[in-house]
Design a protein around this motif. Sequence first.
Motif, PDB file in Angstrom:
ATOM      1  N   LYS A 471      -0.117  61.990  28.415  1.00  0.00           N
ATOM      2  CA  LYS A 471      -0.435  62.550  29.731  1.00  0.00           C
ATOM      3  C   LYS A 471      -0.375  61.481  30.819  1.00  0.00           C
ATOM      4  N   LEU A 472      -0.738  60.248  30.454  1.00  0.00           N
ATOM      5  CA  LEU A 472      -0.734  59.139  31.411  1.00  0.00           C
ATOM      6  C   LEU A 472       0.555  58.327  31.312  1.00  0.00           C
ATOM      7  N   MET A 473       1.606  58.953  30.773  1.00  0.00           N
ATOM      8  CA  MET A 473       2.955  58.380  30.718  1.00  0.00           C
ATOM      9  C   MET A 473       3.006  57.065  29.937  1.00  0.00           C
ATOM     10  N   ASN A 474       2.023  56.849  29.071  1.00  0.00           N
ATOM     11  CA  ASN A 474       1.956  55.619  28.263  1.00  0.00           C
ATOM     12  C   ASN A 474       2.044  54.366  29.134  1.00  0.00           C
ATOM     13  N   LYS A 475       1.522  54.493  30.345  1.00  0.00           N
ATOM     14  CA  LYS A 475       1.567  53.392  31.309  1.00  0.00           C
ATOM     15  C   LYS A 475       0.330  52.506  31.116  1.00  0.00           C
ATOM     16  N   PRO A 476       0.503  51.205  30.788  1.00  0.00           N
ATOM     17  CA  PRO A 476      -0.648  50.331  30.505  1.00  0.00           C
ATOM     18  C   PRO A 476      -1.694  50.301  31.614  1.00  0.00           C
ATOM     19  N   LEU A 477      -1.253  50.289  32.873  1.00  0.00           N
ATOM     20  CA  LEU A 477      -2.203  50.247  33.984  1.00  0.00           C
ATOM     21  C   LEU A 477      -3.119  51.468  33.977  1.00  0.00           C
ATOM     22  N   LEU A 478      -2.538  52.656  33.748  1.00  0.00           N
ATOM     23  CA  LEU A 478      -3.334  53.878  33.736  1.00  0.00           C
ATOM     24  C   LEU A 478      -4.217  53.957  32.498  1.00  0.00           C
ATOM     25  N   LEU A 479      -3.707  53.469  31.372  1.00  0.00           N
ATOM     26  CA  LEU A 479      -4.519  53.468  30.150  1.00  0.00           C
ATOM     27  C   LEU A 479      -5.756  52.601  30.333  1.00  0.00           C
ATOM     28  N   GLU A 480      -5.583  51.435  30.951  1.00  0.00           N
ATOM     29  CA  GLU A 480      -6.736  50.565  31.194  1.00  0.00           C
ATOM     30  C   GLU A 480      -7.683  51.197  32.216  1.00  0.00           C
ATOM     31  N   ALA A 481      -7.110  51.798  33.276  1.00  0.00           N
ATOM     32  CA  ALA A 481      -7.952  52.463  34.284  1.00  0.00           C
ATOM     33  C   ALA A 481      -8.787  53.560  33.642  1.00  0.00           C
ATOM     34  N   LEU A 482      -8.188  54.286  32.722  1.00  0.00           N
ATOM     35  CA  LEU A 482      -8.905  55.355  32.031  1.00  0.00           C
ATOM     36  C   LEU A 482     -10.083  54.798  31.233  1.00  0.00           C
ATOM     37  N   VAL A 483      -9.827  53.740  30.463  1.00  0.00           N
ATOM     38  CA  VAL A 483     -10.877  53.167  29.615  1.00  0.00           C
ATOM     39  C   VAL A 483     -12.032  52.646  30.466  1.00  0.00           C
ATOM     40  N   VAL A 484     -11.705  51.912  31.525  1.00  0.00           N
ATOM     41  CA  VAL A 484     -12.747  51.357  32.394  1.00  0.00           C
ATOM     42  C   VAL A 484     -13.551  52.473  33.049  1.00  0.00           C
ATOM     43  N   TYR A 485     -12.838  53.511  33.517  1.00  0.00           N
ATOM     44  CA  TYR A 485     -13.500  54.640  34.189  1.00  0.00           C
ATOM     45  C   TYR A 485     -14.454  55.355  33.233  1.00  0.00           C
ATOM     46  N   ILE A 486     -14.013  55.579  32.001  1.00  0.00           N
ATOM     47  CA  ILE A 486     -14.863  56.252  31.004  1.00  0.00           C
ATOM     48  C   ILE A 486     -16.079  55.395  30.660  1.00  0.00           C
ATOM     49  N   SER A 487     -15.858  54.082  30.516  1.00  0.00           N
ATOM     50  CA  SER A 487     -16.972  53.202  30.131  1.00  0.00           C
ATOM     51  C   SER A 487     -18.045  53.150  31.213  1.00  0.00           C
ATOM     52  N   ARG A 488     -17.641  53.326  32.487  1.00  0.00           N
ATOM     53  CA  ARG A 488     -18.612  53.252  33.587  1.00  0.00           C
ATOM     54  C   ARG A 488     -19.240  54.599  33.922  1.00  0.00           C
ATOM     55  N   SER A 489     -18.452  55.659  33.823  1.00  0.00           N
ATOM     56  CA  SER A 489     -18.946  56.965  34.248  1.00  0.00           C
ATOM     57  C   SER A 489     -19.577  57.759  33.110  1.00  0.00           C
ATOM     58  N   ARG A 490     -19.291  57.343  31.861  1.00  0.00           N
ATOM     59  CA  ARG A 490     -19.843  58.015  30.677  1.00  0.00           C
ATOM     60  C   ARG A 490     -19.459  59.489  30.620  1.00  0.00           C
ATOM     61  N   ILE A 491     -18.219  59.807  31.034  1.00  0.00           N
ATOM     62  CA  ILE A 491     -17.748  61.198  30.949  1.00  0.00           C
ATOM     63  C   ILE A 491     -16.738  61.310  29.818  1.00  0.00           C
ATOM     64  N   SER A 492     -16.309  62.524  29.530  1.00  0.00           N
ATOM     65  CA  SER A 492     -15.391  62.761  28.423  1.00  0.00           C
ATOM     66  C   SER A 492     -13.979  62.293  28.769  1.00  0.00           C
ATOM     67  N   ILE A 493     -13.153  62.181  27.735  1.00  0.00           N
ATOM     68  CA  ILE A 493     -11.762  61.779  27.943  1.00  0.00           C
ATOM     69  C   ILE A 493     -11.046  62.796  28.823  1.00  0.00           C
ATOM     70  N   ASP A 494     -11.225  64.084  28.543  1.00  0.00           N
ATOM     71  CA  ASP A 494     -10.521  65.124  29.300  1.00  0.00           C
ATOM     72  C   ASP A 494     -10.911  65.111  30.775  1.00  0.00           C
ATOM     73  N   SER A 495     -12.202  64.923  31.064  1.00  0.00           N
ATOM     74  CA  SER A 495     -12.655  64.886  32.458  1.00  0.00           C
ATOM     75  C   SER A 495     -12.080  63.670  33.176  1.00  0.00           C
ATOM     76  N   ALA A 496     -12.046  62.525  32.496  1.00  0.00           N
ATOM     77  CA  ALA A 496     -11.507  61.310  33.107  1.00  0.00           C
ATOM     78  C   ALA A 496     -10.015  61.457  33.375  1.00  0.00           C
ATOM     79  N   VAL A 497      -9.284  62.018  32.425  1.00  0.00           N
ATOM     80  CA  VAL A 497      -7.841  62.223  32.604  1.00  0.00           C
ATOM     81  C   VAL A 497      -7.595  63.176  33.770  1.00  0.00           C
ATOM     82  N   GLU A 498      -8.418  64.209  33.871  1.00  0.00           N
ATOM     83  CA  GLU A 498      -8.282  65.183  34.967  1.00  0.00           C
ATOM     84  C   GLU A 498      -8.399  64.470  36.323  1.00  0.00           C
TER      85      GLU A 498
END
Length: 813
Positions: A471-498
């Motif tokens: 979904k994030l086009m296997n783009k390293p920048l977006l993958l890292e942004a996703l991980v950091v966002y999830i670790s800080r916001s404590r939300i689910s993967i689907d919500s973060a991707v949305e």
Amino acid sequence: MKEIYQKAKKHAETMDVADKFLCLTNILRSLLQTISISALELSKSETSTDQIDISGLVDRFKKPTDGMPIDIIDKLTPHLRSHYDKSIFPGWYEKDKTSGKSLSMLLQDWVIFRNKKPGHGVLDKKSMQEWAVRTDDLIETCLKNFSAVIPKNHNNTLFIDIPSGKLKISFPLIFQGEAIAISEVTQRQGNWKLQLQPLNYESSELKTVSLDEENIFNSFNEARNENHKIVEVECAGKEFIIEHNIPIRQTETFEGRQKEVQLLVDWLNDDDSRRCLIYGDGGYGKTTLVLEAMNRLLEGDLKITKDLPSLICFYTAKMTKWTENGLERFSTVQPVMDECIREIIKFYSPTLDRQWYTANGLSLIDKAVQFLAEKKITRNDLLLIIDNSETLSDSPQKNAELTEFLKQAGKKIGRLIITSRRQESVEVEHILVEGLNESDSVKLLNRLAEIYNALPIVQAGDSKLRATANKLMNKPLLLEALVVYISRSRISIDSAVENIFRKSNDDLLEFLYEDAWDRLNDVQRKLFYIIVSLTSPLNSTAISRACQLVEIQHINFLDSLKETHFASTLDYGSHYELELVELAKRFFEKKLSELDESQKREVIELSNNVDKYTHERIKIEKEYKEDRVSEAFRSEFSKVAKVAVDNNDFPKALEYYKLAVEDDPFNSALHDRFSWFLSNKINDLPLALEMALRAVELNETNCDALVNIALIYYRQANITSGDEYIDKAESRGRAKSFCYLRKAIARYHFTFNEMNIEEKKLTLDDSDRFLKLAEKFFTPEIPYAAKTKKSIDKFKQLIIKRRLTLKKQMMQI
């Protein structure tokens, strides 16, 4: 800590011979590292290490071997016996009646065995049985003979007893209740990281912890903020000397890209191709790929069959330049490309003459070709890397200018590697950088999740992670942004991707900036207000000063910066350069404009302070490079000598320094550097003095050589001659505070020579008088002010302790 080692040793006694041998080996390795660290801490706190070179030994902790702690103990034992306690480390040199050998000899036997059998030979059962017993005896002897420096643990604080009380050991020698073995010490962005393994035979995972800014590696490390380095690289059975300014890897979580790296290797092996274009959309890791490949090349880990370049120049293309008047913007491509050419010439002449600024375009390229030819650098010897070339061209005219430059530079100057978000219209070998494959994306997500403690990703299965990465086009920048966002916001993967997936690039960055800004406290926000207001380059010096002014730990700021997308960083290990993303800069400027007038005035005052400090440091570093580095190491022999010193290969360094002065006999800076090596690395003071005097004879204004002569005389206990040359250095511009400090230090050391106690007291009084003068004339504006002030403060304490020691000696008479 003695109890920890005794407990581990007792546990080893319950094992079979193979496990027992391995377990005891681990214990002895850890124990020796602990002893060497503690001895370094003791030397740093309780003695002056001015007259003993430790930096090379400390550097070896970056890749520790079993022999390394023994070498450190061997170097420190005579020093500590002379300046701290004459009975410390009993048995180190003194032979044991039973074995007929000293402890140092017995440990050297252990290292020889380790290198021969477990390291490079066949380890048989008989050897394990013999060495399990011998290693057990060595542990017991070390616990007894080094008890003075084996730290005690009280309420999770380590310390050793010293005459004045307790010396705190800040180095993390215990991790989660267990002793450690050091695997590696690294430096990124000026900050130190320790890779360790707990001393646990059942399970010992590799862990990474941050070290305090005042750790022993910083204390004994003399490295300067130099982008230009000289290294020796072994490749295809040959040795190459390479000068370069390649930053270290951008990430410790590099995954995949085997195909792209191999394509780059193929291009490097193809003499017929002059240019290589690495292109792709933003966020796919083009720069990360190039820096990974170049660092592997410098480590000798790429299969290059052709001769390696002798010079690799990395240049970040941008339409701005830092000047004494602040940030200057260019309206055309030409000035930027001219700066690129000048960057190459600065390898040989850090301060360029006016003639290099009057020439431009093709005439500048031709001038550079002629200059490089005189240095015997051909177009096949030079590799030029131009990063982010797309930033230079936003019109057909600029595109034509850029194309012509790339064409001429590749034809005349050297081979080119270009990174860009587009396909440049010039003949190149193309390497397209797209998304990672699914497997590498999953690996990257898992590694990042472990670092940032993103539990939803840790708990997800591979199929979920593959779908997410796609979904994030296997783009390293977006993958890292996703991980950091999830670790800080404590939300689910689907919500973060949305939240991430539905936004355009700029909208995504704006969203991430607001999210990061909300998590910053007032002090951190003030720091960014200062950074966006600076007119000086955004380097580690400026950022460190800004952190100091707002009272925030530099390392804490860098850790928080990594979790944002505010800036891109060029990391050189000991220092770094920062560039705010343009959108982030506008974001901060908008936030700054919302402050009231008093807050704005405070930000301006603080930013002016940082600018002034940074410009002074830049000037000092510039003078250092001009006076010492570029002049001293201009021949091939001198470059080999410098690399050999950096690698602690002193016999080779001596051989090549001698060849260098024969080859370049009128080079004052070279003679001074040779003298420094002789004095500080191999302790050949007579030859060191001869070389330093020759340096001054060749150039009487060589202030570094004058100081070097003074220090050599002081080490020879010749105070009068030392003072004469330190006075000459002062007359040539060396700061009064520095010169008085050197006189104070010399007299402090002189009190350890053979003389009666009254003479020692008078000499110590003289040392104290000069130290007070050093403090009186100290100003923060002098070169190397921080180091000078630190030395003044340290010798105040050392003189007090020395007085107490002399008083005790008088009472015993």
